[in-house]
Design a protein around this motif. Sequence first.
Motif, mmCIF file in Angstrom:
data_model
loop_
_atom_site.group_PDB
_atom_site.id
_atom_site.type_symbol
_atom_site.label_atom_id
_atom_site.label_comp_id
_atom_site.label_asym_id
_atom_site.label_seq_id
_atom_site.Cartn_x
_atom_site.Cartn_y
_atom_site.Cartn_z
ATOM 1 N N LEU A 97 0.844 -1.206 0.000
ATOM 2 C CA LEU A 97 0.000 0.000 0.000
ATOM 3 C C LEU A 97 0.873 1.247 0.000
ATOM 4 C CD1 LEU A 97 -2.808 -0.980 2.547
ATOM 5 C CD2 LEU A 97 -2.882 -1.075 0.050
ATOM 6 N N GLN A 98 1.939 1.220 0.799
ATOM 7 C CA GLN A 98 2.885 2.343 0.870
ATOM 8 C C GLN A 98 3.476 2.598 -0.521
ATOM 9 O OE1 GLN A 98 6.143 1.718 3.697
ATOM 10 N NE2 GLN A 98 7.559 2.496 2.175
ATOM 11 N N LYS A 99 3.925 1.527 -1.175
ATOM 12 C CA LYS A 99 4.542 1.668 -2.503
ATOM 13 C C LYS A 99 3.519 2.159 -3.528
ATOM 14 C CE LYS A 99 8.194 -1.600 -1.582
ATOM 15 N NZ LYS A 99 8.426 -3.008 -1.318
ATOM 16 N N TYR A 100 2.302 1.633 -3.442
ATOM 17 C CA TYR A 100 1.249 2.068 -4.361
ATOM 18 C C TYR A 100 0.986 3.566 -4.200
ATOM 19 C CZ TYR A 100 -3.315 2.906 -6.376
ATOM 20 O OH TYR A 100 -4.344 3.449 -7.105
ATOM 21 N N CYS A 101 0.836 4.008 -2.951
ATOM 22 C CA CYS A 101 0.553 5.425 -2.696
ATOM 23 C C CYS A 101 1.718 6.298 -3.159
ATOM 24 C CB CYS A 101 0.253 5.653 -1.219
ATOM 25 S SG CYS A 101 -1.323 4.920 -0.721
ATOM 26 N N GLU A 102 2.928 5.765 -3.017
ATOM 27 C CA GLU A 102 4.120 6.483 -3.458
ATOM 28 C C GLU A 102 4.073 6.694 -4.974
ATOM 29 O OE1 GLU A 102 8.212 7.583 -4.182
ATOM 30 O OE2 GLU A 102 7.460 5.648 -4.857
ATOM 31 N N THR A 103 3.668 5.662 -5.718
ATOM 32 C CA THR A 103 3.585 5.800 -7.178
ATOM 33 C C THR A 103 2.481 6.771 -7.582
ATOM 34 O OG1 THR A 103 2.053 3.948 -7.501
ATOM 35 C CG2 THR A 103 4.405 3.424 -7.561
ATOM 36 N N GLN A 104 1.477 6.931 -6.724
ATOM 37 C CA GLN A 104 0.361 7.849 -7.007
ATOM 38 C C GLN A 104 0.659 9.271 -6.534
ATOM 39 O OE1 GLN A 104 -2.384 6.640 -8.792
ATOM 40 N NE2 GLN A 104 -0.963 4.918 -8.873
ATOM 41 N N GLY A 105 1.790 9.465 -5.837
ATOM 42 C CA GLY A 105 2.153 10.783 -5.324
ATOM 43 C C GLY A 105 1.484 11.110 -3.998
ATOM 44 N N PHE A 106 1.118 10.090 -3.243
ATOM 45 C CA PHE A 106 0.481 10.261 -1.923
ATOM 46 C C PHE A 106 -0.666 11.281 -1.950
ATOM 47 C CE2 PHE A 106 4.470 8.290 -0.555
ATOM 48 C CZ PHE A 106 3.991 7.360 0.347
ATOM 49 N N PRO A 107 -1.685 11.019 -2.761
ATOM 50 C CA PRO A 107 -2.787 11.984 -2.880
ATOM 51 C C PRO A 107 -3.734 11.978 -1.681
ATOM 52 C CG PRO A 107 -3.324 9.985 -4.065
ATOM 53 C CD PRO A 107 -1.913 9.807 -3.544
ATOM 54 N N LYS A 108 -4.553 13.016 -1.658
ATOM 55 C CA LYS A 108 -5.650 13.087 -0.686
ATOM 56 C C LYS A 108 -6.929 12.809 -1.457
ATOM 57 C CE LYS A 108 -5.290 15.981 3.362
ATOM 58 N NZ LYS A 108 -5.517 17.269 3.988
ATOM 59 N N ILE A 109 -7.803 11.992 -0.877
ATOM 60 C CA ILE A 109 -9.089 11.718 -1.507
ATOM 61 C C ILE A 109 -10.171 11.992 -0.470
ATOM 62 C CG2 ILE A 109 -10.545 9.906 -2.479
ATOM 63 C CD1 ILE A 109 -7.975 8.681 -3.626
ATOM 64 N N ASN A 110 -11.126 12.839 -0.829
ATOM 65 C CA ASN A 110 -12.185 13.236 0.122
ATOM 66 C C ASN A 110 -11.600 13.711 1.449
ATOM 67 O OD1 ASN A 110 -14.042 12.388 -1.802
ATOM 68 N ND2 ASN A 110 -14.132 10.323 -0.961
ATOM 69 N N ASP A 111 -10.614 14.588 1.385
ATOM 70 C CA ASP A 111 -10.009 15.189 2.580
ATOM 71 C C ASP A 111 -9.244 14.209 3.471
ATOM 72 O OD1 ASP A 111 -10.458 17.807 2.139
ATOM 73 O OD2 ASP A 111 -12.241 17.965 3.398
ATOM 74 N N GLU A 112 -8.938 13.024 2.968
ATOM 75 C CA GLU A 112 -8.146 12.082 3.751
ATOM 76 C C GLU A 112 -7.027 11.553 2.859
ATOM 77 O OE1 GLU A 112 -8.712 8.331 6.776
ATOM 78 O OE2 GLU A 112 -10.034 8.408 5.057
ATOM 79 N N TYR A 113 -5.840 11.417 3.450
ATOM 80 C CA TYR A 113 -4.742 10.855 2.674
ATOM 81 C C TYR A 113 -5.090 9.431 2.260
ATOM 82 C CZ TYR A 113 -1.817 14.782 4.095
ATOM 83 O OH TYR A 113 -1.305 16.038 4.287
ATOM 84 N N LEU A 114 -4.790 9.088 1.013
ATOM 85 C CA LEU A 114 -5.095 7.767 0.477
ATOM 86 C C LEU A 114 -4.471 6.667 1.334
ATOM 87 C CD1 LEU A 114 -6.307 5.987 -1.751
ATOM 88 C CD2 LEU A 114 -4.181 6.292 -3.034
ATOM 89 N N VAL A 115 -3.221 6.840 1.731
ATOM 90 C CA VAL A 115 -2.552 5.806 2.513
ATOM 91 C C VAL A 115 -3.273 5.581 3.844
ATOM 92 C CG1 VAL A 115 -0.798 7.354 3.558
ATOM 93 C CG2 VAL A 115 -0.312 4.919 3.303
ATOM 94 N N GLN A 116 -3.724 6.650 4.461
ATOM 95 C CA GLN A 116 -4.445 6.524 5.732
ATOM 96 C C GLN A 116 -5.796 5.837 5.522
ATOM 97 O OE1 GLN A 116 -4.169 9.444 8.996
ATOM 98 N NE2 GLN A 116 -6.319 9.878 8.596
ATOM 99 N N ALA A 117 -6.502 6.194 4.458
ATOM 100 C CA ALA A 117 -7.792 5.574 4.157
ATOM 101 C C ALA A 117 -7.618 4.074 3.912
ATOM 102 C CB ALA A 117 -8.419 6.236 2.934
ATOM 103 N N MET A 118 -6.537 3.697 3.232
ATOM 104 C CA MET A 118 -6.284 2.287 2.952
ATOM 105 C C MET A 118 -5.931 1.525 4.230
ATOM 106 S SD MET A 118 -4.288 2.548 -0.682
ATOM 107 C CE MET A 118 -4.996 1.361 -1.796
#
Length: 107
Positions: A30-51
Motif C-alpha cells: 500500500l505504501q509503494k502504491y501510494c508512493e507511485t500515485q504521489g500520496f494523494p488526498k481523496i475526500n479530505d483524507e490521505y489515500l494511505v491513511q484511508a487504505m
Amino acid sequence: GWAEPDKYGTALQSLVEDDAEAQMQVLWALQKYCETQGFPKINDEYLVQAMFRAMYQHDLTEPDAFDLWKDDESEENSKGKMKAVIQTMDWFTWLEEDDDEEEEEEE
C-alpha cells in the motif's frame, strides 16, 4: 471500498490471517502504491491513511502489524516510508487510543 469482503477482502484475509509478516507485506505494498500515485488526498483524507483504515476495519491487519510496519527501517521498504508515516500519524494516534480502550474493557 476495495477491502470489503465482497471485493478483495475475503481473498486477502485468506492470505494474511494471523500472519503479521504477511500483513506487513500488504502495508508495504500500500505504501509503494501510494508512493507511485504521489500520496494523494481523496475526500479530505490521505489515500494511505484511508487504505490503512480499511485494512483495520475489515480485520485484514492487526494493530501489531501496523506497529511493526511503522518501526521497520529496512532499506528495501524505505521508498515513500517517511511520507507514509507522516500521512498516517492521525491514524496511529486513533489506533493507540482504540487499543487502550479495549484493554480497559478487558480488565
